[in-house]
Design a protein around this motif. Structure first.
Motif, PDB file in Angstrom:
ATOM      1  N   ARG A 134     -21.640  -7.767 -34.029  1.00  0.00           N
ATOM      2  CA  ARG A 134     -21.879  -9.120 -34.523  1.00  0.00           C
ATOM      3  C   ARG A 134     -22.064  -9.044 -36.043  1.00  0.00           C
ATOM      4  O   ARG A 134     -22.764  -8.162 -36.530  1.00  0.00           O
ATOM      5  CB  ARG A 134     -23.185  -9.570 -33.867  1.00  0.00           C
ATOM      6  CG  ARG A 134     -23.552 -10.977 -33.953  1.00  0.00           C
ATOM      7  CD  ARG A 134     -24.688 -11.250 -32.951  1.00  0.00           C
ATOM      8  NE  ARG A 134     -25.879 -10.431 -33.227  1.00  0.00           N
ATOM      9  CZ  ARG A 134     -26.732 -10.056 -32.289  1.00  0.00           C
ATOM     10  NH1 ARG A 134     -26.565 -10.392 -31.036  1.00  0.00           N
ATOM     11  NH2 ARG A 134     -27.785  -9.337 -32.593  1.00  0.00           N
ATOM     12  N   VAL A 154     -33.891  -7.777 -35.341  1.00  0.00           N
ATOM     13  CA  VAL A 154     -33.969  -7.537 -33.899  1.00  0.00           C
ATOM     14  C   VAL A 154     -34.612  -8.729 -33.175  1.00  0.00           C
ATOM     15  O   VAL A 154     -34.968  -8.638 -32.000  1.00  0.00           O
ATOM     16  CB  VAL A 154     -34.725  -6.240 -33.559  1.00  0.00           C
ATOM     17  CG1 VAL A 154     -33.916  -5.036 -34.020  1.00  0.00           C
ATOM     18  CG2 VAL A 154     -36.118  -6.228 -34.152  1.00  0.00           C
ATOM     19  N   LEU A 155     -34.806  -9.833 -33.885  1.00  0.00           N
ATOM     20  CA  LEU A 155     -35.275 -11.081 -33.280  1.00  0.00           C
ATOM     21  C   LEU A 155     -36.607 -10.929 -32.551  1.00  0.00           C
ATOM     22  O   LEU A 155     -36.819 -11.513 -31.501  1.00  0.00           O
ATOM     23  CB  LEU A 155     -34.186 -11.648 -32.352  1.00  0.00           C
ATOM     24  CG  LEU A 155     -32.940 -12.053 -33.136  1.00  0.00           C
ATOM     25  CD1 LEU A 155     -31.722 -12.123 -32.225  1.00  0.00           C
ATOM     26  CD2 LEU A 155     -33.155 -13.384 -33.834  1.00  0.00           C
ATOM     27  N   LEU A 174     -36.534 -19.695 -35.333  1.00  0.00           N
ATOM     28  CA  LEU A 174     -35.376 -19.174 -34.633  1.00  0.00           C
ATOM     29  C   LEU A 174     -34.457 -20.337 -34.306  1.00  0.00           C
ATOM     30  O   LEU A 174     -34.915 -21.445 -34.008  1.00  0.00           O
ATOM     31  CB  LEU A 174     -35.811 -18.453 -33.364  1.00  0.00           C
ATOM     32  CG  LEU A 174     -36.589 -17.172 -33.633  1.00  0.00           C
ATOM     33  CD1 LEU A 174     -37.239 -16.667 -32.363  1.00  0.00           C
ATOM     34  CD2 LEU A 174     -35.670 -16.116 -34.212  1.00  0.00           C
ATOM     35  N   TYR A 175     -33.170 -20.056 -34.354  1.00  0.00           N
ATOM     36  CA  TYR A 175     -32.191 -21.112 -34.216  1.00  0.00           C
ATOM     37  C   TYR A 175     -31.088 -20.603 -33.312  1.00  0.00           C
ATOM     38  O   TYR A 175     -30.772 -19.413 -33.316  1.00  0.00           O
ATOM     39  CB  TYR A 175     -31.645 -21.454 -35.604  1.00  0.00           C
ATOM     40  CG  TYR A 175     -30.690 -22.614 -35.629  1.00  0.00           C
ATOM     41  CD1 TYR A 175     -31.164 -23.911 -35.519  1.00  0.00           C
ATOM     42  CD2 TYR A 175     -29.332 -22.410 -35.768  1.00  0.00           C
ATOM     43  CE1 TYR A 175     -30.283 -24.990 -35.545  1.00  0.00           C
ATOM     44  CE2 TYR A 175     -28.450 -23.470 -35.788  1.00  0.00           C
ATOM     45  CZ  TYR A 175     -28.932 -24.755 -35.674  1.00  0.00           C
ATOM     46  OH  TYR A 175     -28.076 -25.803 -35.697  1.00  0.00           O
ATOM     47  N   ASP A 176     -30.467 -21.521 -32.556  1.00  0.00           N
ATOM     48  CA  ASP A 176     -29.390 -21.167 -31.637  1.00  0.00           C
ATOM     49  C   ASP A 176     -29.937 -20.227 -30.553  1.00  0.00           C
ATOM     50  O   ASP A 176     -31.126 -19.976 -30.478  1.00  0.00           O
ATOM     51  CB  ASP A 176     -28.221 -20.529 -32.370  1.00  0.00           C
ATOM     52  CG  ASP A 176     -26.883 -20.972 -31.754  1.00  0.00           C
ATOM     53  OD1 ASP A 176     -26.854 -21.239 -30.542  1.00  0.00           O
ATOM     54  OD2 ASP A 176     -25.892 -21.044 -32.487  1.00  0.00           O
ATOM     55  N   ARG A 177     -29.051 -19.696 -29.712  1.00  0.00           N
ATOM     56  CA  ARG A 177     -29.571 -18.951 -28.585  1.00  0.00           C
ATOM     57  C   ARG A 177     -28.666 -17.775 -28.240  1.00  0.00           C
ATOM     58  O   ARG A 177     -27.603 -17.591 -28.861  1.00  0.00           O
ATOM     59  CB  ARG A 177     -29.734 -19.862 -27.375  1.00  0.00           C
ATOM     60  CG  ARG A 177     -28.409 -20.335 -26.847  1.00  0.00           C
ATOM     61  CD  ARG A 177     -28.593 -21.366 -25.742  1.00  0.00           C
ATOM     62  NE  ARG A 177     -27.300 -21.683 -25.166  1.00  0.00           N
ATOM     63  CZ  ARG A 177     -27.005 -22.852 -24.605  1.00  0.00           C
ATOM     64  NH1 ARG A 177     -27.896 -23.808 -24.556  1.00  0.00           N
ATOM     65  NH2 ARG A 177     -25.808 -23.046 -24.091  1.00  0.00           N
ATOM     66  N   GLY A 178     -29.118 -17.013 -27.265  1.00  0.00           N
ATOM     67  CA  GLY A 178     -28.359 -15.857 -26.825  1.00  0.00           C
ATOM     68  C   GLY A 178     -28.108 -14.898 -27.974  1.00  0.00           C
ATOM     69  O   GLY A 178     -28.931 -14.751 -28.876  1.00  0.00           O
ATOM     70  N   ALA A 179     -26.938 -14.268 -27.930  1.00  0.00           N
ATOM     71  CA  ALA A 179     -26.608 -13.294 -28.966  1.00  0.00           C
ATOM     72  C   ALA A 179     -26.423 -13.959 -30.319  1.00  0.00           C
ATOM     73  O   ALA A 179     -26.363 -13.295 -31.339  1.00  0.00           O
ATOM     74  CB  ALA A 179     -25.345 -12.531 -28.580  1.00  0.00           C
ATOM     75  N   GLU A 181     -28.627 -16.081 -31.506  1.00  0.00           N
ATOM     76  CA  GLU A 181     -29.937 -16.472 -32.018  1.00  0.00           C
ATOM     77  C   GLU A 181     -30.187 -15.811 -33.367  1.00  0.00           C
ATOM     78  O   GLU A 181     -29.859 -14.648 -33.568  1.00  0.00           O
ATOM     79  CB  GLU A 181     -31.046 -16.056 -31.043  1.00  0.00           C
ATOM     80  CG  GLU A 181     -32.393 -16.627 -31.445  1.00  0.00           C
ATOM     81  CD  GLU A 181     -33.526 -16.191 -30.507  1.00  0.00           C
ATOM     82  OE1 GLU A 181     -34.297 -17.041 -30.078  1.00  0.00           O
ATOM     83  OE2 GLU A 181     -33.626 -14.988 -30.212  1.00  0.00           O
TER      84      GLU A 181
END
Lengths: 799, 454
Positions: A134, A154-155, A174-179, A181
């Motif tokens: 990514r 690493v969120l 944090l914004y958006d989700r899954g990978a 994020e």
């Protein structure tokens, strides 16, 4: 929560910990280090990174030890004894590294990175991931200070949780989700929090980096020294990192009694001032101009002027405790004067006497555990940022917080503010005291009820704004005593409390002993020898005396009366008319034309010593590097001056100073007596509009010189904050220009109109770029003011 | 078609039961009336005695859940109806609401009375525009007729119901994420304990029930617990609305007694596999439940039997795949759904679903490597039960069961370097390599961390 001890075993070893303890903490006590990323002892458990798996007997699934609390007879197995746990932790590290760029060789964190260290210790050694990684645009500047690298992230959400739970400055989320994020910030917004640097320090990878430190050093090239931050009286534990003789980084150290794990951005990023070219590191003496000379020569010259002459001494806020003690003794026993003062404003009441005599009346822990907190005359976020965080922590634990101040503070989201005009605090405090008996339903009554209910778990914190009126602090103290609350008069600058305790004060000797009281003076004379019995002049009195040609020597120690004191016109006359002017400090600045001699002092990072927190707690300063050039710690200069005058202070080392000072500074009982001790009368009800000012955290102060990114992040343009009612009456618009005129001068600044100041009050920050507000003051930090709308000024007029 | 007792779908097809009057005419709100005549404790006892188990997936006994709610905390209590139905293959909640919206409202009202709650929420999946509108209208009617509001059916009980529309995240069907979302925060799950019954919405005691579960409640109150236990199996009493879809002749919702064999559902109700083809695989409860095969045709559809067969009853959403379906593609799509819906909070779910999804993309496109199957088989135990919430377990299920039952299909994809069903793949040059950039051929070997870290 019950705190009964619980006994459990971890890897077969028995341990007893308080109920409610997290398994990961219990393991730490046994010296078992369970790998972790999201866990942080000062943040609420998150369970997000899933690195700290352990096995608990009787439970089918592995659990995260950072979210699991101990239970009686629990049998925990960590990676030390469980192959399953070992495999799970290795697998999780493999997951964390899938998309990590592995750019360790160019990463600031490389060499001190929890991800790197734990991957090495617990990781699989190699990855089976072959897909493309990514990628994100990087770095993203969250502010001039903080950069975000989303690929390294690493969120774990430590940074966002810090902003949510600790500072309350929720700029990042944090914004958006899954990978997909990712940590984000609103478009066009800066991460404008005075605590932003903490997110960099607690980031377990190199995702957040500090602009001033980016690509500056590898950790193994640094020499690190544990010390105390000397920017304010919060007393934070810090680590100073030096590379090739230069301070390149300051980090917070953990200290649960003081700063938990945090420091403010000023403490973290304002370290460059001692390395500026303007720094003077040799003694100077005026011949044809100011010329370098040896300490011996300069001290000899000064001694000749002092011998038999009248000396007045002004002191800034940055002296270490030992310096203050040595100076106090030098002034009284060698220079024969009580004309010395470290204060910017007058207190002079019983509250000040108590602060001098009795340390630790309120501690950080008391604040944290308080049930009710009344903050009076203090903008804690700007003046004592770490105290501010502790008040927030208390509020999160259920404390009721009230702020009595002329201007809204950053406690507004979890405390109730009572905005009163500067100078009227004493009246508001009186109303609270009356409401203790009378009740009612206004804010005063709510404060009274909360304080009374909290009793000894109530805390009253009085700040510098109360110094404007001699009785205000005493009224606050009286209120605290009435309800049985703890009370502290909070000093702002790092040297303030130590100087007060040591008697760098015209009427107080060490331990708050009064010069005018024969018994108390006698106690000090028994150690020091004879002391003049006449009370000395306070800071403004010293300036007046110098201006009136009554002083032969004006001795300025770490202070610039043109900038720091509220009457520059008087200061200029004083400097012009003083017989002989001695400057001791890091640089000369605008004082150069007035200086007859200069004594170079060591910066806080260059010397050992102690500073005293606002609580009264001594904290160690340790030299992170040698003093530049010939500069020396202040106390050594004082001892040298005494020697030049043929006197032996008997203070040949820090240890000697502490040994002599200790009995004199032991906590003393102070007789209860009326506030009539103060020189001035009762506070006056003020009808006219008042300008008031105090320094914001980041301003044009000398110690902030060179902190470019910090200033870019947090410094504000000059402004005048005006209440909506006043603005409407005057026809001043929000964001428009307003002329601020006082008896001392006038200036045109931008207006900020709102309900964040008390009606009738105008706030202008003290020392902002282009506006030396001192030039508008006439002897105090409040002054009557006339406002009118103004046209946009030409460039030179703003400056 | 052998018709068993239909309880909550009895009036389906009769549009007259959608408005309030029609619903009352068929006995609607009788259950609520009965409940209001009882004490809240008696209502809970009745539901407990019925053995009703949650239809949202976990099968937890509903009455027991209600009895966990403490009444002495000084805080309000809340009922939340979970109408975030998003599991692939699941569509009974939607039809239950569309065809008889007052039934679920009545269930909510009874639940609220039982736990002494004056405020209930319906968390409606964001994409459910029409069902949401139906509910909105039903709520208006319920207020007009005094079923909701200050005096519920003329009693002293007060109840308001708030319809909240979600924003399209599967994770918000997970109860703690639902609560976060309802409070206005990011829809991410929260740590349990504390469980919602103790600290749920706004840190207050909260009961969260699925739409289907709540629909049964009025009937239990109306007909009694023993009536309910006479249907279905001993440990899974009552009926279940099975949503059957995929390769069948008549996809749709079928309400059958718990314990009905899958063969009956498939052959008698859904008309058998489409085109008379052979059954290859089926999910008993949505894409998150491990797939079963033609060997499992006689598995009884109840919580215990499906579990014994190696899967879970879940939401009772049966997806049927036949002999022409590529199982790699089926698994790939299911995993992609979970990778897309992973909330990102925890590492194994965020990174693991991404990784598995990527590997499956590659295999399906004909770029698989022999070592990919051992890799997937190793990732399964590294992911299963390792997530913060059960979403990850749902993502792993199709992979684990796909590899268990259909490993040879995966192997053929790798050997033939193409999908045997579509013919597309690297071998034929027809399939594009999975984007973004293709893995290099030969794929770079794993890089030892020690080399990178120095």
């Amino acid at each position: 929560m019950s705190r009964e001890p619980v006994t459990l075993t971890i890897d077969g070893r028995e341990i007893t910990v308080p109920a409610g303890t997290l398994v990961i903490r219990a393991a730490e006590r046994l010296g078992i280090e369970i790998p972790r990323f999201c866990d942080h002892p000062f943040l609420a458990p998150a369970g997000a990174c899933r690195q700290c798996y352990v096995e608990i007997e009787g439970q089918a699934k592995l659990v995260t030890s950072c979210t699991t609390r101990v239970a009686p007879d629990m049998a925990v197995r960590t990676q030390v004894t469980s192959e399953l746990v070992r495999r799970a932790q290795a697998a999780n590290l493999e997951f964390l590294l899938l998309n990590h760029p592995l750019d360790c060789p160019v990463c600031d964190r490389g060499g001190e990175c929890p991800l790197q260290d734990q991957a090495l210790a617990f990781g699989p050694g190699e990855s089976r991931y072959i897909e493309p990684k990514r990628t994100y645009r990087k770095p993203i500047p969250l502010s001039p200070l903080v950069n975000l690298d989303r690929e390294r992230c690493v969120l774990c959400a430590r940074c966002t949780r810090f902003c949510d739970e600790i500072s309350g400055d929720r700029f990042i989320e944090l914004y958006d989700r899954g990978a997909g994020e990712r940590v984000s910030i609103a478009a066009g917004e800066d991460f404008r929090s005075p605590f932003s640097g903490n997110t960099i320090q607690i980031c377990p990878v190199g995702a957040l980096t500090a602009t001033p430190y980016r690509f500056v050093a590898r950790p193994f090239d640094l020499s690190s020294t544990d010390s105390t931050c000397a920017h304010c009286a919060a007393g934070c534990a810090i680590r100073v990192d030096v590379r090739r003789g230069k301070v390149v980084r300051v980090l917070a150290r953990d200290d649960v009694e003081v700063n938990d794990a945090w420091i403010c951005d000023k403490g973290r990023f304002a370290f460059a001032a001692p390395d500026r070219p303007e720094r003077v590191t040799t003694p100077l003496v005026r011949a044809r101009g100011l010329e370098p000379a040896s300490f011996q020569e300069v001290l000899g010259e000064i001694a000749a002027r002092c011998r038999g002459g009248r000396v007045g001494i002004l002191v800034g806020g940055r002296l270490a405790d030992e310096d203050a003690y040595a100076l106090s003794k030098l002034a009284r026993t060698v220079l024969g004067t009580n004309d010395l003062d470290h204060r910017r404003a007058f207190h002079g009441g019983r509250a000040e006497l108590l602060a001098a005599a009795r340390p630790m009346s309120v501690t950080y822990r008391d604040v944290e555990e308080a049930a009710a907190i009344l903050v009076v005359g203090l903008d804690a976020e700007q003046e004592l940022p770490i105290l501010h965080l502790r008040i927030r922590k208390a509020a999160r634990r259920g404390a009721r917080v009230f702020v009595l101040h002329a201007r809204r503070t950053r406690l507004h989201d979890l405390g109730e503010h009572l905005l009163v005009r500067p100078g009227h605090e004493a009246f508001a405090l009186e109303r609270i005291r009356e409401a203790l008996a009378a009740g009612g339903d206004g804010p005063e009554a709510r404060i009274a009820a909360a304080l009374a209910e909290a009793g000894e778990r109530a805390v009253v914190l009085a700040g510098p704004r109360l110094a404007e009126h001699p009785l205000a602090a005493d009224v606050a103290l009286g209120l605290a005593e009435r309800v049985g609350a703890r009370f502290a008069l909070c000093a702002r600058r790092a040297g303030d409390r130590g100087a007060l305790r040591a008697g760098v004060h015209p009427t107080l000797l060490p331990g708050g002993r009064r010069v005018t009281d024969d018994v108390e003076r006698g106690q000090v004379e028994a150690v020091w020898g004879p002391i003049p019995a006449e009370p000395g002049r306070d800071a403004m009195g010293i300036l007046r005396a110098a201006a009136g040609r009554e002083l032969d020597v004006l001795y300025l120690v770490g202070v610039d009366p043109l900038r720091d004191l509220p009457d520059p016109a008087l200061a200029r006359r004083a400097l012009a008319n003083a017989g002989y002017t001695v400057i001791q400090g890091l640089e000369l600045g605008e004082l150069e034309p007035y200086a007859d001699a200069f004594l170079p002092a060591a910066a806080a990072a260059e010397r050992d010593g102690r500073v005293t927190t606002w609580e009264g707690r001594p904290r160690p300063l340790r030299a992170a590097r040698a003093p530049l050039g010939l500069s020396r710690p202040d106390w050594e200069i004082f001892v040298g001056l005494a020697e030049a005058l043929g006197a032996d202070l008997g203070l040949g080392s820090l240890e000697a100073i502490r040994a002599e000072a200790e009995p004199l500074l032991a906590p003393r009982e102070v007789p209860v007596r009326s506030s009539a001790w103060g020189a001035a009368g009762p506070p006056q009800w003020i009808e006219e509009r008042v300008l008031f000012t105090y320094p914001l955290l980041v301003d044009e102060g000398r110690l902030l010189e060179g902190a470019t990114e910090l200033k870019a992040a947090l410094e504000e343009e000059p402004f005048a904050e005006i209440h909506r009612e006043d603005a409407e009456a005057l026809g001043v618009a929000d964001g428009g220009w307003v002329r601020v005129r006082t008896s001392a001068g006038d200036a045109v600044v931008r207006a900020r109109v709102g309900e964040t100041v008390a009606p009738g009050a105008v706030f202008v920050p003290f020392n902002q770029p282009g506006l030396p507000v001192a030039e508008l003051l006439a002897g105090r930090f409040t002054v009557g003011v006339h406002l009118e709308p103004a046209a946009e000024p030409a460039a030179e007029e703003v400056a | 078609m052998s018709d068993g007792p239909r309880i909550i779908t009895a009036h389906w097809g009769d549009e007259r039961v959608i408005p309030y009057e029609g619903y009352v005419r068929v006995g609607g709100y009788e259950g609520l009336r009965r409940a209001l005549a009882m004490s809240p404790e008696e209502v809970i006892a009745e539901v407990k005695a019925s053995g009703l188990r949650g239809r949202g997936g976990a099968g937890f006994p509903t009455g027991v859940k209600w009895s966990f709610v403490p009444q002495d905390t000084g805080k309000p209590t809340y009922v939340v109806c979970n109408f975030d139905e998003s599991e692939p293959g699941t569509f009974n909640n939607r039809e239950l609401v569309e065809r008889e919206p007052h039934q679920v409202l009545e269930g909510i009202a009874i639940a609220a009375y039982a736990i002494r709650s004056n405020l209930a929420f319906i968390y409606c999946r964001g994409e459910f525009l029409w069902p949401g509108s139906v509910l909105r209208r039903a709520l208006e009617e319920a207020y007009e007729h005094g079923v909701l509001g200050e005096r519920v059916l003329g009693t002293d009980h007060r109840l308001d119901v708030v319809l909240h529309r979600g924003a399209g995240a599967y994770i918000c069907g997970e109860e703690t994420a639902l609560l976060s979302s309802l409070e206005g925060y990011r829809g991410q799950p929260r740590q349990r304990p504390p469980f919602p019954a103790i600290e749920g919405l706004y840190a207050s005691p909260t009961v969260i029930n699925n739409v289907e579960t709540l629909c049964f409640v009025p009937h239990i109150l109306r007909n009694g617990a023993s009536w309910f236990t006479s249907i279905g199996t001993e440990r899974s009493p009552g009926t279940k609305v099975f949503s059957i879809s995929g390769k069948v002749e008549r996809p749709g919702n079928y309400e059958l007694p718990m314990g009905t064999p899958f063969r009956v559902l498939l052959e008698e109700h859904a008309g058998g596999v489409l085109g008379g083809r052979a059954l290859k695989a089926w999910t008993p409860g949505g894409s998150s439940t491990p797939m079963l095969t033609a060997e499992h045709l006689d598995v009884a559809l109840d919580f215990e039997s499906v579990q014994q067969a190696g899967s879970m009853l879940g939401t009772g959403a049966v997806m049927v795949m036949d002999e022409t379906d590529c199982m790699v593609e089926a698994v790939r799509r299911m995993v992609r759904f979970y990778a897309h819906e992973s909330c990102g909070k925890c590492t194994p779910c965020r990174e693991g679903t991404w990784w598995v999804s990527r590997v499956l993309d590659r295999i399906e496109a004909g770029y698989g490597r022999p070592e990919d199957l051992p890799l997937l088989e190793d990732l399964v135990p590294n992911l299963l039960f390792r997530g913060f919430c059960p979403l990850l377990d749902g993502a792993v299920s199709p992979v684990a069961s796909g590899l268990r039952h259909f490993r040879e299909e995966f192997e053929r994809h790798i050997e033939e370097r193409r999908c045997p069903f579509t013919g597309r793949g690297s071998a034929t040059g027809v399939a594009e390599p999975p984007a973004p950039p293709a893995p290099q051929e030969p794929a770079p070997g794993p890089v030892p961390l020690s080399e990178v870290l120095g």
